[in-house]
Design a protein around this motif. Structure first.
Motif, PDB file in Angstrom:
ATOM      1  N   TYR A  95       0.829  -1.200   0.000  1.00 48.94           N
ATOM      2  CA  TYR A  95       0.000   0.000   0.000  1.00 48.94           C
ATOM      3  C   TYR A  95       0.864   1.252   0.000  1.00 48.94           C
ATOM      4  O   TYR A  95       0.680   2.157  -0.824  1.00 48.94           O
ATOM      5  N   PHE A  96       1.832   1.335   0.899  1.00 49.39           N
ATOM      6  CA  PHE A  96       2.689   2.511   0.963  1.00 49.39           C
ATOM      7  C   PHE A  96       3.599   2.625  -0.264  1.00 49.39           C
ATOM      8  O   PHE A  96       3.907   3.723  -0.720  1.00 49.39           O
ATOM      9  N   TYR A  97       4.016   1.497  -0.815  1.00 48.01           N
ATOM     10  CA  TYR A  97       4.825   1.504  -2.029  1.00 48.01           C
ATOM     11  C   TYR A  97       4.030   2.085  -3.196  1.00 48.01           C
ATOM     12  O   TYR A  97       4.540   2.900  -3.969  1.00 48.01           O
ATOM     13  N   LEU A  98       2.763   1.679  -3.320  1.00 51.79           N
ATOM     14  CA  LEU A  98       1.920   2.204  -4.393  1.00 51.79           C
ATOM     15  C   LEU A  98       1.676   3.702  -4.230  1.00 51.79           C
ATOM     16  O   LEU A  98       1.672   4.449  -5.206  1.00 51.79           O
ATOM     17  N   ILE A  99       1.484   4.141  -2.995  1.00 52.56           N
ATOM     18  CA  ILE A  99       1.303   5.575  -2.750  1.00 52.56           C
ATOM     19  C   ILE A  99       2.547   6.342  -3.182  1.00 52.56           C
ATOM     20  O   ILE A  99       2.454   7.384  -3.851  1.00 52.56           O
ATOM     21  N   LEU A 100       3.716   5.841  -2.830  1.00 55.65           N
ATOM     22  CA  LEU A 100       4.957   6.509  -3.222  1.00 55.65           C
ATOM     23  C   LEU A 100       5.146   6.506  -4.734  1.00 55.65           C
ATOM     24  O   LEU A 100       5.615   7.487  -5.310  1.00 55.65           O
ATOM     25  N   LYS A 101       4.789   5.403  -5.385  1.00 56.05           N
ATOM     26  CA  LYS A 101       4.904   5.337  -6.843  1.00 56.05           C
ATOM     27  C   LYS A 101       3.991   6.366  -7.506  1.00 56.05           C
ATOM     28  O   LYS A 101       4.396   7.040  -8.454  1.00 56.05           O
ATOM     29  N   MET A 102       2.761   6.491  -7.015  1.00 53.97           N
ATOM     30  CA  MET A 102       1.833   7.459  -7.582  1.00 53.97           C
ATOM     31  C   MET A 102       2.321   8.889  -7.352  1.00 53.97           C
ATOM     32  O   MET A 102       2.258   9.723  -8.252  1.00 53.97           O
ATOM     33  N   ARG A 103       2.841   9.167  -6.163  1.00 52.62           N
ATOM     34  CA  ARG A 103       3.367  10.499  -5.874  1.00 52.62           C
ATOM     35  C   ARG A 103       4.588  10.801  -6.745  1.00 52.62           C
ATOM     36  O   ARG A 103       4.750  11.910  -7.245  1.00 52.62           O
ATOM     37  N   ASN A 104       5.432   9.793  -6.940  1.00 53.40           N
ATOM     38  CA  ASN A 104       6.617   9.958  -7.781  1.00 53.40           C
ATOM     39  C   ASN A 104       6.221  10.261  -9.223  1.00 53.40           C
ATOM     40  O   ASN A 104       6.800  11.132  -9.870  1.00 53.40           O
ATOM     41  N   ARG A 105       5.234   9.535  -9.748  1.00 57.88           N
ATOM     42  CA  ARG A 105       4.767   9.761 -11.116  1.00 57.88           C
ATOM     43  C   ARG A 105       4.202  11.176 -11.272  1.00 57.88           C
ATOM     44  O   ARG A 105       4.476  11.865 -12.253  1.00 57.88           O
ATOM     45  N   LYS A 106       3.440  11.613 -10.276  1.00 59.39           N
ATOM     46  CA  LYS A 106       2.868  12.961 -10.314  1.00 59.39           C
ATOM     47  C   LYS A 106       3.966  14.026 -10.309  1.00 59.39           C
ATOM     48  O   LYS A 106       3.928  14.991 -11.079  1.00 59.39           O
ATOM     49  N   LEU A 107       4.978  13.837  -9.471  1.00 58.79           N
ATOM     50  CA  LEU A 107       6.072  14.804  -9.404  1.00 58.79           C
ATOM     51  C   LEU A 107       6.925  14.792 -10.670  1.00 58.79           C
ATOM     52  O   LEU A 107       7.431  15.834 -11.096  1.00 58.79           O
ATOM     53  N   GLN A 108       7.082  13.627 -11.293  1.00 58.86           N
ATOM     54  CA  GLN A 108       7.833  13.566 -12.549  1.00 58.86           C
ATOM     55  C   GLN A 108       7.111  14.320 -13.660  1.00 58.86           C
ATOM     56  O   GLN A 108       7.743  15.031 -14.447  1.00 58.86           O
ATOM     57  N   LYS A 109       5.782  14.187 -13.715  1.00 55.56           N
ATOM     58  CA  LYS A 109       5.013  14.938 -14.706  1.00 55.56           C
ATOM     59  C   LYS A 109       5.146  16.439 -14.473  1.00 55.56           C
ATOM     60  O   LYS A 109       5.309  17.210 -15.421  1.00 55.56           O
ATOM     61  N   LEU A 110       5.083  16.849 -13.207  1.00 59.19           N
ATOM     62  CA  LEU A 110       5.249  18.262 -12.875  1.00 59.19           C
ATOM     63  C   LEU A 110       6.648  18.745 -13.249  1.00 59.19           C
ATOM     64  O   LEU A 110       6.813  19.845 -13.785  1.00 59.19           O
TER      65      LEU A 110
END
Length: 95
Positions: free
Chosen positions: A62-77
């Motif tokens: 669960y926490f790994y998926l949250i970090l992956k989603m946050r990482n993807r969002k920050l990479q797009k930004l």
């Protein structure tokens, strides 16, 4: 290397659980809210160890998926901001 150490530690925990299970063969009475059951201590240790391991894997996933989603969002930004910066640099060079 980090993955190897994680797998090694997990295997060591399983080996310790099996050794403890082999050494503890006495019967234990387990009382539920409406019933009771007699299990060998080794079986009870295996059930508790496995359920704890599954809970830990679920929480880690669960926490790994949250970090992956946050990482993807920050990479797009980051990509968006780099484009804007490159556009501004191109404008200042033209002027």
């Amino acid at each position: 290397m980090k993955r190897f150490l994680t797998i090694l530690i997990t295997v060591l925990f399983f080996v310790v659980a099996v050794i403890l299970g082999l050494k503890n063969q006495q019967l234990v009475t387990l009382h539920y809210l409406i019933a009771q059951n007699e299990l060998r201590l080794s079986t009870l240790l295996a059930i508790i160890f496995s359920s704890g391991f599954l809970v830990a894997v679920c929480l880690a996933s669960y926490f790994y998926l949250i970090l992956k989603m946050r990482n993807r969002k920050l990479q797009k930004l980051n990509i968006k901001q780099r484009r804007e910066l490159n556009d501004l640099r191109a404008k200042t060079e033209k002027d």
